[in-house]
Design a protein around this motif. Sequence first.
Motif, short mmCIF file in Angstrom:
data_model
loop_
_atom_site.label_atom_id
_atom_site.label_comp_id
_atom_site.label_asym_id
_atom_site.label_seq_id
_atom_site.Cartn_x
_atom_site.Cartn_y
_atom_site.Cartn_z
N PRO A 168 -34.02 10.47 40.34
CA PRO A 168 -32.63 10.31 40.89
C PRO A 168 -32.43 11.15 42.20
O PRO A 168 -32.76 12.18 42.32
CB PRO A 168 -31.48 11.36 39.76
CG PRO A 168 -32.53 11.37 38.50
CD PRO A 168 -33.91 11.48 39.10
N LEU A 171 -27.69 14.14 46.17
CA LEU A 171 -26.26 13.96 46.54
C LEU A 171 -26.28 13.96 48.07
O LEU A 171 -27.00 14.65 48.78
CB LEU A 171 -25.21 15.14 46.11
CG LEU A 171 -25.23 15.20 44.62
CD1 LEU A 171 -24.28 16.09 44.33
CD2 LEU A 171 -24.86 13.84 44.19
N ALA A 335 -20.13 12.82 40.93
CA ALA A 335 -21.24 12.01 41.63
C ALA A 335 -22.36 11.72 40.70
O ALA A 335 -22.62 10.57 40.49
CB ALA A 335 -21.62 12.68 42.87
N TRP A 336 -22.59 12.46 39.68
CA TRP A 336 -23.66 12.32 38.80
C TRP A 336 -23.35 11.28 37.56
O TRP A 336 -23.88 10.48 37.17
CB TRP A 336 -24.53 13.50 38.04
CG TRP A 336 -25.20 14.47 39.32
CD1 TRP A 336 -24.86 15.65 39.76
CD2 TRP A 336 -26.30 13.90 39.96
NE1 TRP A 336 -25.82 16.01 40.56
CE2 TRP A 336 -26.99 15.10 40.54
CE3 TRP A 336 -27.24 12.87 39.82
CZ2 TRP A 336 -27.96 14.87 41.48
CZ3 TRP A 336 -28.29 12.71 40.59
CH2 TRP A 336 -28.84 13.72 41.41
N GLN A 338 -20.95 9.22 37.85
CA GLN A 338 -20.87 7.79 38.47
C GLN A 338 -22.43 6.96 38.39
O GLN A 338 -21.99 6.02 38.30
CB GLN A 338 -20.17 7.84 39.61
CG GLN A 338 -18.71 8.23 39.81
CD GLN A 338 -17.95 7.59 40.78
OE1 GLN A 338 -18.34 6.54 41.50
NE2 GLN A 338 -16.67 8.01 40.88
N ARG A 339 -23.37 7.87 38.81
CA ARG A 339 -24.59 6.98 38.90
C ARG A 339 -25.06 6.76 37.66
O ARG A 339 -25.75 5.69 37.30
CB ARG A 339 -25.58 8.34 39.60
CG ARG A 339 -25.14 8.44 41.10
CD ARG A 339 -26.42 9.28 41.96
NE ARG A 339 -26.13 9.50 43.20
CZ ARG A 339 -26.91 9.90 43.98
NH1 ARG A 339 -27.92 10.54 43.54
NH2 ARG A 339 -26.59 10.29 45.18
N HIS A 342 -23.21 3.53 36.84
CA HIS A 342 -23.87 2.52 37.62
C HIS A 342 -25.21 2.00 36.66
O HIS A 342 -25.48 0.92 36.68
CB HIS A 342 -24.11 2.70 38.93
CG HIS A 342 -22.75 2.84 39.62
ND1 HIS A 342 -21.91 1.59 39.63
CD2 HIS A 342 -22.10 3.77 40.29
CE1 HIS A 342 -20.61 2.01 40.46
NE2 HIS A 342 -20.71 3.09 40.96
N CYS A 343 -25.91 3.00 36.28
CA CYS A 343 -27.02 2.76 35.80
C CYS A 343 -26.87 1.95 34.63
O CYS A 343 -27.91 0.97 34.10
CB CYS A 343 -28.08 3.90 35.61
SG CYS A 343 -29.65 3.89 34.86
N HIS A 366 -34.43 0.70 33.75
CA HIS A 366 -33.10 1.38 33.89
C HIS A 366 -32.84 2.35 32.70
O HIS A 366 -32.03 3.31 33.04
CB HIS A 366 -32.02 0.09 33.87
CG HIS A 366 -32.16 -0.85 35.17
ND1 HIS A 366 -31.96 -0.40 36.35
CD2 HIS A 366 -32.74 -2.22 35.14
CE1 HIS A 366 -32.26 -1.61 37.23
NE2 HIS A 366 -32.71 -2.60 36.35
N GLU A 369 -34.24 5.45 33.60
CA GLU A 369 -33.78 6.15 34.78
C GLU A 369 -32.39 6.56 34.10
O GLU A 369 -31.93 7.86 34.62
CB GLU A 369 -33.54 5.26 35.89
CG GLU A 369 -32.59 5.73 37.06
CD GLU A 369 -32.22 4.67 38.01
OE1 GLU A 369 -31.63 5.10 39.04
OE2 GLU A 369 -32.20 3.57 37.94
N LEU A 373 -30.82 10.47 34.65
CA LEU A 373 -29.69 10.75 35.20
C LEU A 373 -28.80 11.52 34.31
O LEU A 373 -28.09 12.40 34.78
CB LEU A 373 -28.91 9.40 35.48
CG LEU A 373 -29.36 8.68 36.65
CD1 LEU A 373 -28.79 7.29 36.87
CD2 LEU A 373 -28.91 9.56 37.94
N THR A 445 -15.28 3.76 37.63
CA THR A 445 -15.99 4.07 38.94
C THR A 445 -15.01 3.77 40.15
O THR A 445 -15.21 4.56 41.11
CB THR A 445 -17.34 3.66 39.07
OG1 THR A 445 -17.36 2.39 38.91
CG2 THR A 445 -18.35 4.25 38.08
#
Length: 498
Positions: A168, A171, A335-336, A338-339, A342-343, A366, A369, A373, A445
């Motif tokens: 990942p 930021l 931020a983390w 939301q990532r 999205h994943c 994915h 990942e 995350l 998000t």
Amino acid sequence: MFVAPDPGLMRLRNSGRAVIGVGLAVAVAELCGLSLTASITGGLAALLALFTVLDSTVRAQRLTTALLPAAGFPVLALATALHGLPLVRDVAFLAVVFAGVYARRWGPRGHALGIFGFMMFFVTQFLHARPGQLPELYAAVGLALLSAGAARFVLWPIERRTPPPAAPPGLPGTGLARPTTRQAFQATAACGFALTIGQALSDDRWYWAVGTAWWIFVNTTSRGETLVRGFRRVLGTVVGIAAGLLIAVPLHGAPAPTAALVAVCVFGIFYTAAPSYSWMMFFVTVMAGLLYGLLGVLHPGLLLLRFQETAIGALGAALAVVIVLPVTTHAANDAWIQRALHCVRACTAATLDRLAGDPEADPAPHAAELELLLGRVRMALAPLVHPLSPLRARKARARQVLGLLDDCAREVRGLVAVAADPQASHDARLAAACWRVQSAVEALTAPQGAPELTAPAAPRPAAAAESALAHLHGLEHALVALATPLRTDPRAPLIPAA
């Protein structure tokens, strides 16, 4: 540590390969007639090469491994040359600290090179290496990197069959707000404090305080993460010292049992690194005690000094993140999270394409990942869920978020398994369910949320598609439930379920 998900048994396989790589490096050094100091240096170099090189492709991993001497050899030469000049050595060590952290802005390669450079300086202090030993240290490190490369790319090429997930990215930020720049100043300040106080405590073992301060800043972002990591490092060290008194001290450096226990520690370091920093530090501390036993300097007082230096390093890190360019925990959490969301959406879309007949679509990367995350999310939320945290409402909300994200990960792993089934087929209800999942992610998000999509009725799917539909429904339910803890005012009590 034992119940954490291990998709594809990657942690288990990496741990086994690490034992082979480190053992091979030490064996080669011994067969070449190198000294014990050189053999230990080689073993640690192999461990670092296998532990820190985390590029997203095998080709990039090979290149990073090949570049490690470019970072390590000059530092080895500098550290040995300055051995008898304490003041200049200390200034050089802090410069290496700053450069090593600053290099993380260049991604996984900069991260690996920075750590390797720092640890080469650290190892020379650990082993009290002199300039005359430099040629054999170079030989040991070179042979170790070849051995680690052979284990990783020839004997057990795990990543060739299972591509490694991309680490990942950090930021965003600019100038002093950039995480790598900010952390470079923080880590240098922390290590400067640790070096000063550590030397006042011990002229010989002060480097443990510096090493503690340095490693606490690895893979942390916010003030809270760093403080919790420092606490966990001290906890793991304390337990490791207790084990060292029972295991390492009675051995008196006996070669065969010490080598076997070091292999167990190497396995434990790799296997526990992701799910439990405290357990990883336990194995690091026990391994350090065993190595001190091999060097013939281990005694209970040395282990006590190890604890004291660790506490000084953790204190230095705590002061640095509070005083030097601090970043609050809540600034990193969103931020983390939301990532990770999205994943989830990306994995869902890839699953839909795969079930629709696209052979190139693959949700597995994915899903891998997402596991990384979620590790970052757990680290970001660790200060809020820590047992000593007095913020009860935020602790309850953070635990709810972690539980629901774990539910998402479980459903995603189920989707990946279904997508790999050759009998799985496309069904309109699967598409509708995927759209609803994507809509739920957008609602979580986007600042104002996104409109919910409705799906038309569809015929009954095949058995494999029915399983996929169940996972998608579970995923949608978890995402909808996330709205409560994520959208609630952080200062308000957690809204209880009806």
